[in-house]
Design an enzyme around this catalytic site. Structure first.
Site, PDB file in Angstrom:
ATOM      1  N   ARG A 214       0.750  -1.351   0.223  1.00 45.39           N
ATOM      2  CA  ARG A 214       0.043   0.181   0.064  1.00 45.39           C
ATOM      3  C   ARG A 214       1.017   1.207  -0.078  1.00 45.39           C
ATOM      4  O   ARG A 214       0.704   2.190   0.346  1.00 45.39           O
ATOM      5  CB  ARG A 214      -1.069  -0.085   1.163  1.00 45.39           C
TER       6      ARG A 214
ATOM      7  N   LYS B 258       2.942  11.868 -10.365  1.00 47.63           N
ATOM      8  CA  LYS B 258       2.260  11.105 -11.147  1.00 47.63           C
ATOM      9  C   LYS B 258       2.861   9.734 -11.687  1.00 47.63           C
ATOM     10  O   LYS B 258       4.058   9.558 -12.275  1.00 47.63           O
ATOM     11  CB  LYS B 258       1.765  11.611 -12.413  1.00 47.63           C
TER      12      LYS B 258
ATOM     13  N   GLU C 211       9.011  18.452 -24.461  1.00 47.38           N
ATOM     14  CA  GLU C 211       8.308  18.859 -23.304  1.00 47.38           C
ATOM     15  C   GLU C 211       9.161  20.066 -22.922  1.00 47.38           C
ATOM     16  O   GLU C 211       8.148  21.108 -22.205  1.00 47.38           O
ATOM     17  CB  GLU C 211       8.496  17.898 -22.160  1.00 47.38           C
TER      18      GLU C 211
ATOM     19  N   LYS D 211       7.573  23.204 -12.777  1.00 45.51           N
ATOM     20  CA  LYS D 211       6.709  22.246 -12.391  1.00 45.51           C
ATOM     21  C   LYS D 211       6.420  22.128 -11.016  1.00 45.51           C
ATOM     22  O   LYS D 211       5.193  21.759 -10.709  1.00 45.51           O
ATOM     23  CB  LYS D 211       7.183  20.787 -13.049  1.00 45.51           C
TER      24      LYS D 211
ATOM     25  N   GLU E  47      -4.460  17.896  -9.564  1.00 47.05           N
ATOM     26  CA  GLU E  47      -4.837  18.399 -10.896  1.00 47.05           C
ATOM     27  C   GLU E  47      -6.529  18.674 -10.756  1.00 47.05           C
ATOM     28  O   GLU E  47      -7.073  18.370 -11.757  1.00 47.05           O
ATOM     29  CB  GLU E  47      -4.530  17.305 -12.106  1.00 47.05           C
TER      30      GLU E  47
ATOM     31  N   ARG F 183      -2.694  22.359 -12.677  1.00 49.47           N
ATOM     32  CA  ARG F 183      -1.793  21.436 -13.056  1.00 49.47           C
ATOM     33  C   ARG F 183      -2.267  20.900 -14.556  1.00 49.47           C
ATOM     34  O   ARG F 183      -1.314  20.397 -15.128  1.00 49.47           O
ATOM     35  CB  ARG F 183      -1.909  20.251 -12.014  1.00 49.47           C
TER      36      ARG F 183
ATOM     37  N   ASN G 140      -0.484  19.753 -19.176  1.00 48.73           N
ATOM     38  CA  ASN G 140      -0.608  18.908 -20.340  1.00 48.73           C
ATOM     39  C   ASN G 140      -1.029  19.848 -21.729  1.00 48.73           C
ATOM     40  O   ASN G 140      -1.446  19.507 -22.647  1.00 48.73           O
ATOM     41  CB  ASN G 140      -2.096  18.209 -19.991  1.00 48.73           C
TER      42      ASN G 140
ATOM     43  N   HIS H 130      -0.861  18.526 -25.167  1.00 47.23           N
ATOM     44  CA  HIS H 130      -1.193  16.795 -25.050  1.00 47.23           C
ATOM     45  C   HIS H 130      -2.218  16.201 -25.670  1.00 47.23           C
ATOM     46  O   HIS H 130      -2.176  15.128 -25.696  1.00 47.23           O
ATOM     47  CB  HIS H 130      -0.822  16.375 -23.411  1.00 47.23           C
TER      48      HIS H 130
ATOM     49  N   HIS I 118      -1.426  12.825 -27.423  1.00 46.54           N
ATOM     50  CA  HIS I 118      -1.890  11.599 -27.152  1.00 46.54           C
ATOM     51  C   HIS I 118      -2.597  10.802 -28.210  1.00 46.54           C
ATOM     52  O   HIS I 118      -2.654   9.721 -28.565  1.00 46.54           O
ATOM     53  CB  HIS I 118      -2.895  11.540 -25.745  1.00 46.54           C
TER      54      HIS I 118
ATOM     55  N   HIS J  94       6.628  10.193 -27.377  1.00 44.00           N
ATOM     56  CA  HIS J  94       5.575  11.030 -26.607  1.00 44.00           C
ATOM     57  C   HIS J  94       6.000  12.674 -27.044  1.00 44.00           C
ATOM     58  O   HIS J  94       5.243  13.411 -27.270  1.00 44.00           O
ATOM     59  CB  HIS J  94       5.409  10.736 -25.319  1.00 44.00           C
TER      60      HIS J  94
HETATM   61  N1  GLY Z   1       3.133  15.209 -16.827  1.00 48.98           N
HETATM   62  C1  GLY Z   1       2.171  16.179 -16.333  1.00 48.98           C
HETATM   63  C2  GLY Z   1       1.878  16.125 -15.061  1.00 48.98           C
HETATM   64  O1  GLY Z   1       2.825  15.764 -14.342  1.00 48.98           O
HETATM   65  O2  GLY Z   1       0.981  16.508 -14.277  1.00 48.98           O
END
Ligand code: GLY
Length: 346
Positions: free
Chosen positions: A116, A138, A180, A208, A218, A222, A226, A229, A233, A245
């Site tokens: 966990r 993430k 990126e 970031k 998010e 946040r 993206n 993106h 995607h 990517h």
């Molecule tokens: N890669 C986008 C984020 O970390 O929110």
């Protein structure tokens, strides 16, 4: 910048530092939480041995995951957790992920799930992992229904970005990171290209970190990470990941500029600024993948996990980026045609 910079990610008790610079690998053991006895290093074929940190005070076990998007799967998580259990990794031990974004995503999710949740330290060896994947917590894997559709927010105890790893990074992977990096120019609206490269990497991580500290899960800003993106995607999925990517993000940024322009949100001069960053600053002259229709792309966008009831995009405006819902297929089709035509002219 000389030496190593520590960029903070401020999340209360779960705050951590990102060590950025040549030789930062030497700081890895300082990021292992107190009390850890065993370390499971998770890495991948192709990651140079010199970036596997050495630990003198811990028992170390090395597990390798497969190369390629097909291994970013729940089966890999199960295999890793079985290996952790066979090795005897306990709740108070630690995973150290060494590699690019796929390794940090997969190892991070295994760490989030095993017992966990156990500690994880990321040693990012690609530019994309340094400025994006390894920072912010993430983690996740793909399922047939979607990319990164199963995962967890699981913050690392620390992140290491040894810039020496970039000296041997294949050009295509470097370009993915630059795709990126380009997005941060529009998120922060800063002249990042005036910074020397090492400082620029640290600044991207800082941007970031500030966003993650303000909106870890998010619920709001946040989503700006993206930027570019939504198309990216769709291109990845529709080409079965033949386009990588960061390559797809570089096209996604240009598409987002055309879409914002079509919707009257930005001037044509701002569209040109997107081309300047992507083409001139980062030399990312990617063609659109051939044979894809806009109908296929719109279908893939609609399946994207971030699209709730309608097509949702992060789009630029005079005030900066905003999340825009309810974008029409008509505007998307026109913007895609604008992108195609302009790429053909160049
Ligand atoms: N890669 C986008 C984020 O970390 O929110």
């Amino acid at each position: 910048m000389s030496g190593i910079t520590l960029v903070p990610v401020s999340l209360g008790e779960r705050s951590y530092n990102v060590a950025v610079g040549s030789g930062a690998i030497s700081l890895t053991s300082t990021m292992i939480p107190a009390g850890v006895k065993r370390i499971a290093v998770v890495t991948q074929e192709g990651v140079p041995d010199s970036f596997i940190p050495q630990f003198v005070d811990h028992d170390v076990f090395v597990a390798k995951i497969g190369v390629g998007e097909a291994f970013k799967s729940l089966l890999t998580i199960q295999q890793l957790c079985s290996e952790f259990a066979s090795y005897g990794l306990t709740r108070s031990d630690c995973v150290v992920a060494v590699g690019g974004g796929m390794v940090t995503d997969v190892a991070g999710f295994a760490a989030a799930s095993y017992h966990r949740g156990i500690a994880v330290v990321h040693v990012a060896t690609s530019l994309l992992a340094m400025i994006d994947a390894a920072v912010g917590g993430k983690t996740g894997v793909n399922i047939p229904e979607g990319k990164n559709l199963v995962g967890a927010f699981w913050q690392p105890s620390g992140v290491v970005c040894d810039l020496d790893a970039l000296n041997t990074l294949p050009t295509r992977e470097m370009n993915c990171g630059l795709g990126e990096m380009a997005k941060y120019h529009f998120i922060a609206r800063e002249e990042l290209n005036t910074l020397p490269f090492a400082e620029r990497v640290a600044r991207c991580i800082g941007i970031k970190g500030e966003i993650v500290a303000a909106d870890e899960r998010e619920g709001g800003i946040r989503a700006f990470l993206n930027y570019g993106h939504t198309l990216a995607h769709a291109l990845e999925i529709e080409t079965d990941f033949a386009i990588a990517h960061g390559e797809a993000v570089s096209l996604g940024l240009l598409f987002a500029a055309h879409l914002a322009h079509r919707m009257g949100r930005i001037t044509s001069q701002r569209v040109d600024e997107h081309y300047h960053v992507v083409h001139d600053v980062y030399s990312l002259h990617l063609p659109l993948p051939s044979g894809l229709t806009i109908e296929e792309i719109i279908r893939a966008m609609a399946r994207d996990k971030k699209a709730v009831n309608s097509l949702t995009f992060v789009l630029d405006s005079a005030q900066g980026l905003e999340v825009v819902t309810g974008v029409t297929e008509h505007d998307i089709t026109d913007a895609f045609q604008d992108l195609k035509s302009r790429l053909q002219q160049i």
